[in-house]
Design a protein around this motif. Structure first.
Motif, PDB file in Angstrom:
ATOM      1  N   LYS A 405       0.832  -1.212   0.000  1.00  0.00           N
ATOM      2  CA  LYS A 405       0.000   0.000   0.000  1.00  0.00           C
ATOM      3  C   LYS A 405       0.863   1.258   0.000  1.00  0.00           C
ATOM      4  CE  LYS A 405      -4.103  -2.008   2.058  1.00  0.00           C
ATOM      5  NZ  LYS A 405      -4.735  -2.329   3.323  1.00  0.00           N
TER       6      LYS A 405
ATOM      7  N   ILE B  63     -16.170 -11.086  -2.018  1.00  0.00           N
ATOM      8  CA  ILE B  63     -14.858 -10.427  -1.930  1.00  0.00           C
ATOM      9  C   ILE B  63     -14.305 -10.068  -3.311  1.00  0.00           C
ATOM     10  CG2 ILE B  63     -12.517 -10.583  -0.932  1.00  0.00           C
ATOM     11  CD1 ILE B  63     -14.826 -10.850   1.140  1.00  0.00           C
ATOM     12  N   LEU B  64     -14.436 -10.980  -4.248  1.00  0.00           N
ATOM     13  CA  LEU B  64     -13.789 -10.791  -5.551  1.00  0.00           C
ATOM     14  C   LEU B  64     -14.789 -10.416  -6.654  1.00  0.00           C
ATOM     15  CD1 LEU B  64     -11.542 -13.985  -5.301  1.00  0.00           C
ATOM     16  CD2 LEU B  64     -10.886 -11.655  -4.716  1.00  0.00           C
ATOM     17  N   ASP B  66     -15.814  -7.811  -8.175  1.00  0.00           N
ATOM     18  CA  ASP B  66     -15.425  -6.939  -9.294  1.00  0.00           C
ATOM     19  C   ASP B  66     -14.375  -7.562 -10.207  1.00  0.00           C
ATOM     20  OD1 ASP B  66     -17.050  -5.186  -8.039  1.00  0.00           O
ATOM     21  OD2 ASP B  66     -15.421  -4.093  -7.038  1.00  0.00           O
ATOM     22  N   LEU B  67     -13.745  -8.615  -9.719  1.00  0.00           N
ATOM     23  CA  LEU B  67     -12.588  -9.120 -10.462  1.00  0.00           C
ATOM     24  C   LEU B  67     -12.879 -10.367 -11.284  1.00  0.00           C
ATOM     25  CD1 LEU B  67      -9.944  -8.801  -7.588  1.00  0.00           C
ATOM     26  CD2 LEU B  67     -10.632  -7.080  -9.234  1.00  0.00           C
ATOM     27  N   GLN B  82      -6.185  -8.991 -13.779  1.00  0.00           N
ATOM     28  CA  GLN B  82      -6.594  -8.646 -12.415  1.00  0.00           C
ATOM     29  C   GLN B  82      -5.896  -9.529 -11.372  1.00  0.00           C
ATOM     30  OE1 GLN B  82      -8.361  -6.141 -11.542  1.00  0.00           O
ATOM     31  NE2 GLN B  82      -9.051  -5.456 -13.532  1.00  0.00           N
ATOM     32  N   GLU B  85      -4.428  -7.654  -8.405  1.00  0.00           N
ATOM     33  CA  GLU B  85      -5.505  -7.040  -7.631  1.00  0.00           C
ATOM     34  C   GLU B  85      -6.174  -8.113  -6.767  1.00  0.00           C
ATOM     35  OE1 GLU B  85      -7.437  -3.886  -6.213  1.00  0.00           O
ATOM     36  OE2 GLU B  85      -5.700  -3.870  -7.526  1.00  0.00           O
ATOM     37  N   MET B  86      -6.344  -9.312  -7.355  1.00  0.00           N
ATOM     38  CA  MET B  86      -6.951 -10.407  -6.601  1.00  0.00           C
ATOM     39  C   MET B  86      -6.049 -10.784  -5.420  1.00  0.00           C
ATOM     40  SD  MET B  86      -8.072 -14.211  -7.697  1.00  0.00           S
ATOM     41  CE  MET B  86      -6.508 -14.963  -7.467  1.00  0.00           C
ATOM     42  N   LYS B  88      -4.094  -8.871  -3.824  1.00  0.00           N
ATOM     43  CA  LYS B  88      -4.219  -7.837  -2.790  1.00  0.00           C
ATOM     44  C   LYS B  88      -5.521  -8.008  -2.011  1.00  0.00           C
ATOM     45  CE  LYS B  88      -3.753  -3.911  -4.740  1.00  0.00           C
ATOM     46  NZ  LYS B  88      -3.689  -2.564  -5.166  1.00  0.00           N
ATOM     47  N   LYS B  89      -6.602  -8.267  -2.757  1.00  0.00           N
ATOM     48  CA  LYS B  89      -7.916  -8.382  -2.104  1.00  0.00           C
ATOM     49  C   LYS B  89      -7.942  -9.561  -1.153  1.00  0.00           C
ATOM     50  CE  LYS B  89     -11.226  -5.730  -4.494  1.00  0.00           C
ATOM     51  NZ  LYS B  89     -12.632  -5.503  -4.610  1.00  0.00           N
ATOM     52  N   THR B  92      -5.842  -8.748   1.873  1.00  0.00           N
ATOM     53  CA  THR B  92      -6.529  -7.784   2.736  1.00  0.00           C
ATOM     54  C   THR B  92      -7.676  -8.474   3.472  1.00  0.00           C
ATOM     55  OG1 THR B  92      -6.024  -6.150   1.066  1.00  0.00           O
ATOM     56  CG2 THR B  92      -7.595  -5.478   2.734  1.00  0.00           C
ATOM     57  N   PHE B  93      -8.377  -9.352   2.735  1.00  0.00           N
ATOM     58  CA  PHE B  93      -9.493 -10.082   3.352  1.00  0.00           C
ATOM     59  C   PHE B  93      -9.000 -10.909   4.545  1.00  0.00           C
ATOM     60  CE2 PHE B  93     -11.660 -14.283   3.357  1.00  0.00           C
ATOM     61  CZ  PHE B  93     -12.866 -13.881   3.904  1.00  0.00           C
TER      62      PHE B  93
END
Lengths: 665, 103
Positions: A405, B63-64, B66-67, B82, B85-86, B88-89, B92-93
């Motif tokens: 981040k 959670i995913l 949008d991806l 993606q 991004e996945m 990261k998600k 983070t989850f």
């Protein structure tokens, strides 16, 4: 030409019929001041005069895509609301020329359509000679007549916008050529050029006649001479073309250099942007590295998600197995054997139902129970091992995520800065810089090529002239021998001599005129400049194409270094010099019409102009704002007694201006 | 060699023996939590398969969202580009799950 009156009907800001009478030479009150704030219609008056005289619907300063409407908008709106017949927009200019009175009038018919579109059509042009009671209505004839009074190509020297007058010192090659022709016309040099062309034509005809009637060696030599003359003419034309090409290339290089200079000024910002872009690249690498570390954590990530469940099950197992219990080290088979033999491993006898026997039986029960729960113990060990492994791994995950981040945030900030710089540099695309450099290189090569051709052509011209000279000598010898067509030969000789004399005369006259222009321009400039300007500038030089240069005290060209205000003063010096030289012994009978001429001038320059211009012109029409022309300036002119008329432009409603005459004192 | 116009393999790419010791412990843990017993291997994998299926569904739907995209046959695929991004998600989850203790 001296302008007497201007009448405008529904023209620009002037709704209805409005009228200006200009100061006249009677009683020497030939200065007219029209005072108006910005947007009141000063340039409207300037447009009206150029429209009346030359039919100009656009000024030089209008952008090419601007849609200039000449008809008054209020009149158009009223017409649309009422009968919708169209609006007549008329400009009428009354002037004297060589003591004869003329009126020129142009009319436009305009319509405002329902969709707001305005259509304007020139309806009529009319030039009326009051003395002869003659009227010309043919556009071309009217143009030719006005052109004979003031060549359209130099009109901007006499009717000019002060804000743009210094552009006369920055004209392009094509403009310079046109201006030079216009100046030659104004100075009557073109009359001489026409006379020379006639003589050249006669010379060619006589040569052809002689060629037709002569024979033998004479005919051969004459034919050869005519061929060389034709060749020479071609060379000279080509030389002119090459000069134009070279000037055009030079001007393009100059233009590119100006653009490159602009790049140079932004070079610091461009280099800062490059630095930021490099930093962004580095940050991107760091972000990718942080991301890679996060990806490598995937194996642990899934296990972390089960951490709660692991603790929950561990608690269950603890309950089932008891917290403090240790796995037994005594095997069940050994206990069974001791109890069967009733002998301890040390050889001591154990009595049945003794205290020791009961202890052993209790121990056997416990060991048996433990052996039954072996899988659970193993499972618990696995759980503990995994929980040990996962200890602090949640912190590692947080730190990895924070790392990603943080890099993303840093990157975003850098890109914001780069975007901001891109906005500032959007007109300075680096690709353009490369393109400009490439274009410049091409032009420099092209210039070298053209210059080489030019020099080559000069050499050829020199050779052709030598050959021509030899042929002329030969012809003279042959003429004696031939004894025929003496009349034609003499005629040709005389025409040739006249032509050469005319050439010399033109060159001399042009040199004299240029010298005089230089002298008078220098005098005027010295009068108009302030002291520091006089220290830097020594002389005005009028070049062959009538463009200007100034020479400093060290004899070096200095035009590129003078300020815009000084350029304006230089242009005014040249214009007044032009009027003086063209006028001969008296002032040239032409108005000097200046729209906001003092905007860029310092106080001293303006004061000098106010004192000097009335001495060298026949009529001065000044359109001024209060910022550049206040009470003290007005008083200065009035006290000299030159001011004949004074008007103020007052706005009565949006888009409508009233011309109001005010007392001079 | 497999022809280019044919799928490389129709067999499952993940098999029991590809799981690590720690993963197997987690499976046993989930099963024990629900059944109170240590399941035999066959039963264990059948059990965790169901849990994994529900987990996947939860991720896709919550959670995913949008991806991923789901085609007409219900096959879920990750949108191209993606992947990070996945990552990261998901991270983070998991991180949020560790902070927001559900009990």
């Amino acid at each position: 030409m001296i302008i007497r009156t201007l009448k405008m009907e529904n023209f620009r800001q002037f709704f209805g019929s409005q009228f200006i009478e200009f100061g006249s030479q009677e009683q020497n009150q030939f200065v007219t001041i029209v005072h108006g704030e910005n947007g009141r219609g000063k340039t409207g008056i300037y447009r009206a005069i150029l429209f009346a005289l030359y039919g100009d619907r656009h000024l030089d300063q209008d952008s090419s895509d601007s849609n200039i409407v000449l008809t008054n908008i209020k009149a158009l709106e009223e017409d649309r609301k009422n009968e919708h017949k169209g609006v007549q927009c008329i400009v009428q200019l009354e002037f004297t020329h060589e003591n004869k009175l003329f009126t020129i009038e142009r009319e436009i018919m305009a319509y405002l359509e329902e969709d707001g579109n305005i259509i304007e059509r020139v309806q009529r042009v009319q030039l009326h000679n009051h003395d002869l009671q003659e009227t010309i209505t043919d556009e071309e004839k009217v143009q030719a007549w006005i052109h004979s009074i003031l060549d359209e190509r130099v009109k901007n020297y006499f009717f000019f916008d002060g804000e743009r007058i210094e552009r006369l010192t920055r004209a392009s090659h094509q403009q310079r050529l046109e201006i030079a022709s216009g100046i030659k016309n104004l100075l009557k040099i073109d009359h001489l050029l026409k006379a020379r062309n006639v003589l050249t034509h006669i010379q060619r005809n006589v040569s052809k006649q002689l060629q037709k009637y002569s024979t033998g060696e004479y005919k051969k030599t004459l034919t050869k001479k005519m061929e060389i003359e034709e060749q020479l003419e071609g060379y000279k034309k080509r030389k002119l073309q090459l000069k134009e090409e070279s000037d055009s290339i030079e001007s393009q290089i100059h233009h590119i250099d100006e653009q490159l200079q602009a790049f140079h000024e932004k070079a610091d910002e461009i280099s800062k942007r490059k630095e930021l872009e490099r930093f962004a690249e580095k940050l991107e690498e760091e972000r990718q590295f942080a991301m890679k570390q996060l990806t490598q954590f995937n194996g642990t990530l899934q296990l972390l998600l089960a951490k709660d469940a692991l603790f929950f099950v561990k608690a269950q197992l603890d309950q089932l197995l008891g917290k403090e219990e240790q796995e037994s080290t005594i095997r069940l088979e050994l206990l069974d054997q001791i109890l069967a033999d009733l002998t301890c491993i040390c050889g001591t006898k154990i009595e049945e139902n003794s205290k020791a026997f009961h202890h052993l039986e209790t121990l056997r029960k416990t060991v048996k129970q433990k052996e039954n729960q072996k899988d659970l113990y193993q499972f618990k060990a696995e759980l503990l091992k995994l929980l040990g492994y996962l200890e602090d791994k949640d912190k590692t995950l947080q730190s990895l995520l924070e790392g990603v981040k943080q890099k993303e945030q840093e990157l975003e900030e850098i890109w914001q800065q780069i975007d901001y710089m891109n906005q500032r540099l959007k007109d300075t695309a680096i690709e353009d810089l490369d393109q400009l450099n490439r274009k410049r290189e091409e032009l420099v090569q092209q210039r070298a090529k053209v210059n080489f051709q030019y020099q080559d052509l000069e050499e050829k011209i020199h050779q052709a002239q030598s050959v021509l000279e030899q042929l002329e000598w030969s012809l003279r010898d042959l003429k004696v021998k031939s004894g025929v067509h003496q009349k034609l030969i003499r005629k040709l000789e005389e025409v040739e001599q006249s032509n050469k004399a005319m050439d010399r005369m033109i060159k001399q006259f042009e040199q004299d005129v240029i010298s005089e222009l230089e002298l008078v321009s220098t005098q005027n400039l010295f009068y108009l400049l302030d002291e520091s300007g006089r220290m830097n500038i020594k002389k005005v030089k009028v070049l062959d194409d009538y463009s200007l240069e100034v020479i400093n005290s060290f004899g070096q060209p200095f035009l590129a270094n003078i300020s815009q205000g000084q350029r304006q003063v230089l242009s005014l010096s040249f214009i007044t010099a032009l009027a003086q030289v063209a006028g001969g012994t008296k002032s040239l009978e032409l108005p000097l019409f200046m729209d906001t001429p003092f905007g860029r001038l310092s106080g001293k320059h303006q004061q000098n102009l106010l004192d000097y211009i009335p001495q060298v012109c026949s009529q001065w029409i000044l359109l001024v704002t209060d910022k550049e022309f206040g009470e003290s300036e007005k008083r200065r002119l009035v006290e000299q007694g030159y001011v004949g008329k004074y008007y103020v432009l007052e706005s009565t409603e949006p888009g409508v201006t009233q011309i109001i005459e005010k007392p001079i004192k | 060699m497999t022809p280019v116009d044919q799928p490389i393999s129709t067999e499952a790419l993940f098999q029991a023996y590809t799981f690590t010791e720690y993963q197997r412990t987690v499976f046993k843990c989930f099963a024990f939590k629900q059944t109170g017993t240590i399941l035999e291997e066959k039963e264990l994998y059948s059990h965790v398969e169901k849990i994994a299926d529900q987990g996947c569904q939860h991720l896709v739907e919550n959670i995913l969202t949008d991806l991923v995209f789901v085609d007409e046959n219900g096959v879920v695929s990750l949108k191209p580009g993606q992947e990070l991004e996945m990552q990261k998600k998901l991270s983070t989850f998991v991180s949020n799950q560790l902070i927001n203790v559900p009990f």
